[in-house]
Design a protein around this motif. Structure first.
Motif, mmCIF file in Angstrom:
data_model
loop_
_atom_site.group_PDB
_atom_site.id
_atom_site.type_symbol
_atom_site.label_atom_id
_atom_site.label_comp_id
_atom_site.label_asym_id
_atom_site.label_seq_id
_atom_site.Cartn_x
_atom_site.Cartn_y
_atom_site.Cartn_z
ATOM 1 N N GLY A 17 -10.394 -3.246 -6.462
ATOM 2 C CA GLY A 17 -10.424 -1.870 -6.935
ATOM 3 C C GLY A 17 -9.068 -1.317 -7.401
ATOM 4 O O GLY A 17 -8.272 -2.193 -7.777
ATOM 5 N N LEU A 18 -8.754 -0.166 -7.169
ATOM 6 C CA LEU A 18 -7.703 0.544 -7.970
ATOM 7 C C LEU A 18 -6.451 -0.241 -7.510
ATOM 8 O O LEU A 18 -5.526 -0.668 -8.357
ATOM 9 C CB LEU A 18 -7.485 1.904 -7.526
ATOM 10 N N ASP A 19 -6.090 -0.250 -6.035
ATOM 11 C CA ASP A 19 -4.689 -0.911 -5.775
ATOM 12 C C ASP A 19 -4.991 -1.892 -4.775
ATOM 13 O O ASP A 19 -4.251 -2.187 -3.821
ATOM 14 C CB ASP A 19 -3.858 0.182 -4.948
ATOM 15 N N PRO A 79 -1.864 11.573 -4.863
ATOM 16 C CA PRO A 79 -1.585 10.191 -4.534
ATOM 17 C C PRO A 79 -2.426 9.017 -5.358
ATOM 18 O O PRO A 79 -1.690 8.212 -5.784
ATOM 19 C CB PRO A 79 -1.809 10.148 -3.272
ATOM 20 N N ILE A 80 -3.812 9.517 -5.592
ATOM 21 C CA ILE A 80 -4.533 8.825 -6.568
ATOM 22 C C ILE A 80 -4.243 8.832 -7.849
ATOM 23 O O ILE A 80 -3.921 7.875 -8.806
ATOM 24 C CB ILE A 80 -5.902 9.262 -6.476
ATOM 25 N N ARG A 81 -3.937 10.171 -8.461
ATOM 26 C CA ARG A 81 -3.133 10.270 -9.866
ATOM 27 C C ARG A 81 -1.939 9.474 -9.790
ATOM 28 O O ARG A 81 -1.855 8.531 -11.164
ATOM 29 C CB ARG A 81 -3.005 11.562 -10.007
ATOM 30 N N ASP A 82 -1.043 9.394 -8.947
ATOM 31 C CA ASP A 82 0.207 8.626 -9.017
ATOM 32 C C ASP A 82 -0.211 7.143 -9.064
ATOM 33 O O ASP A 82 0.566 6.444 -10.044
ATOM 34 C CB ASP A 82 1.073 9.022 -7.868
ATOM 35 N N ILE A 83 -0.887 6.584 -8.564
ATOM 36 C CA ILE A 83 -1.348 5.116 -8.600
ATOM 37 C C ILE A 83 -1.953 4.820 -9.836
ATOM 38 O O ILE A 83 -1.470 3.632 -10.462
ATOM 39 C CB ILE A 83 -2.579 4.742 -7.328
ATOM 40 N N ILE A 84 -2.740 5.752 -10.649
ATOM 41 C CA ILE A 84 -3.415 5.488 -11.756
ATOM 42 C C ILE A 84 -2.161 5.192 -12.631
ATOM 43 O O ILE A 84 -2.135 4.450 -13.711
ATOM 44 C CB ILE A 84 -4.583 6.362 -12.260
ATOM 45 N N ILE A 85 -1.433 6.356 -12.698
ATOM 46 C CA ILE A 85 -0.286 6.398 -13.774
ATOM 47 C C ILE A 85 0.636 5.250 -13.579
ATOM 48 O O ILE A 85 0.796 4.616 -14.811
ATOM 49 C CB ILE A 85 0.663 7.690 -13.315
ATOM 50 N N GLN A 86 0.906 4.599 -12.474
ATOM 51 C CA GLN A 86 1.733 3.801 -12.231
ATOM 52 C C GLN A 86 1.085 2.440 -12.824
ATOM 53 O O GLN A 86 1.648 1.541 -13.405
ATOM 54 C CB GLN A 86 2.078 3.108 -10.767
ATOM 55 N N LEU A 136 0.878 -1.224 0.018
ATOM 56 C CA LEU A 136 0.007 -0.025 0.053
ATOM 57 C C LEU A 136 0.796 1.298 0.163
ATOM 58 O O LEU A 136 0.256 2.407 -0.432
ATOM 59 C CB LEU A 136 -0.996 0.064 1.399
ATOM 60 N N ALA A 137 2.151 1.231 0.484
ATOM 61 C CA ALA A 137 2.780 2.193 0.484
ATOM 62 C C ALA A 137 4.093 2.091 -0.671
ATOM 63 O O ALA A 137 4.196 0.982 -0.793
ATOM 64 C CB ALA A 137 3.676 2.527 1.459
ATOM 65 N N PRO A 138 4.594 3.133 -1.285
ATOM 66 C CA PRO A 138 5.738 2.861 -2.210
ATOM 67 C C PRO A 138 6.956 2.003 -1.762
ATOM 68 O O PRO A 138 7.424 2.296 -0.672
ATOM 69 C CB PRO A 138 6.391 4.339 -2.528
ATOM 70 N N TYR A 139 7.398 0.994 -2.340
ATOM 71 C CA TYR A 139 8.148 -0.095 -2.053
ATOM 72 C C TYR A 139 8.629 -1.054 -3.070
ATOM 73 O O TYR A 139 7.901 -1.190 -3.991
ATOM 74 C CB TYR A 139 6.980 -1.128 -0.896
#
Length: 330
Positions: free
Chosen positions: A132-134, A233-240, A77-80
């Motif tokens: 869902g998303l992540d 943060p949500i935009r970053d997850i979608i980009i990834q 759930l966190a950058p890893y």
């Protein structure tokens, strides 16, 4: 956001997944920064794998393996740097657990999906649970258990860009194609869908376009997304998860159910938490107004995915889906 603030934002998500709240606090209280999150949660998951190896019974081993899967999922759930590895470990641990606890459970994989079909082979209805998303299939074990308890079979899945497939695929809006392939693979004539968070969009879209959907329920599912208003943060997850900024913008623009919801002929239950207010996200009340057979349940104190309000919606949703598929809740 520091580690303690991040831990607070993930609190209800983690506890609703079934991890011990005291252990969660012990793990998160030891963090010096968000960079420690993934390694600390993965370390906890490995401790459960070790317990499984030394368990005194196969039942205990399976339960430890399921708990390891939860902690591996939380590690992502966190950058890893090892997030994809943790997602794969979660998938392996849950698979090993089901092999022990439910020998009749079947792993089914195909183009853009993987997951486990659980429940009796002669179940009167089958439900697909869409993350869902992540998120991933390991997050919603309580929902799966509630549906199984009502005599249904359940396929808990990861789709494109999700869970075990996040490392090798990207999110795609045309989720009805994925669900169609799952229905074909299972070999059933009709199916129920439960979608959580962005999975609610996937489920509603699929119900509009796939005639074999007999009932659909969404939990904190978006009716519409606005890229410019979404939190960073949500935009970053979608980009990834889509593979780049332009792909993320294109994907987000596709998340708009206004034209599709009137085409959902199956019973539709929309569950929202009234405290779930995310910039750029239009929640499900508009869906209920447009749907021919829509029912809206808003829980006043519920947050995103209503992890702080399980009793207020989970039994109701499970009964709703069971009633639509087999005539009456059990």
């Amino acid at each position: 956001m520091n580690a303690s603030e991040f831990a607070a934002t993930q609190w209800t998500r983690a506890i609703s997944m079934g991890v011990d709240p005291h252990e969660y606090r012990r793990v998160t209280d030891s963090l010096t920064g968000i960079a420690d999150w993934g390694p600390a949660f993965a370390h906890t998951a490995h401790a459960y794998l070790e317990r499984a190896e030394n368990a005194g019974s196969s039942r205990s081993a399976g339960e430890y393996l399921l708990m390891a899967a939860r902690w591996f999922r939380l590690a992502t759930l966190a950058p890893y740097a090892e997030a994809h590895h943790a997602a794969a470990e979660a998938d392996r641990a849950s698979g090993r657990a089901l092999t022990v606890l439910e020998p009749d459970a079947r792993k089914i994989s195909g183009a853009g999906f993987t997951g486990w079909l659980r429940g009796p082979a002669d179940a009167p209805g089958t439900v697909i649970v869409i993350p869902g998303l992540d998120s991933a299939k390991e997050e919603f074990l309580d929902l799966v258990s509630a549906l199984l308890a009502r005599g249904l079979a359940v396929f808990a899945m990861d789709g494109p860009g999700q869970g075990a497939l996040a490392a090798t695929t990207h999110l795609e809006p045309n989720y009805e194609r994925v669900v169609g392939r799952i229905i074909d693979a299972i070999g059933i004539a009709r199916v129920g869908l439960v979608g959580l968070s962005l999975g609610g969009y996937f489920a509603a879209r699929t119900a509009a376009l796939e005639p074999r959907v007999a009932v659909v329920a969404t939990v904190s599912g978006p009716f519409h997304l606005d890229w410019e208003q979404l939190p960073a943060p949500i935009r970053d997850i979608i980009i990834q998860l889509t593979g780049g900024v332009e792909a993320a913008r294109t994907f987000t623009a596709a998340v708009d159910l206004a034209a599709l919801v009137p085409r959902i002929t199956a019973p539709l239950l929309i569950v929202d938490g009234a405290q779930d207010t995310i910039s750029g996200v239009t929640n499900g009340e508009s869906m209920a107004r447009l749907a021919p057979h829509g029912t809206y349940l808003s829980v006043p104190h519920g947050d995103h995915l209503l992890g702080n309000a399980r009793p207020d919606w989970l039994p109701h949703l499970s009964d709703y889906v069971a009633r639509a598929l087999i005539g009456t809740p059990i």
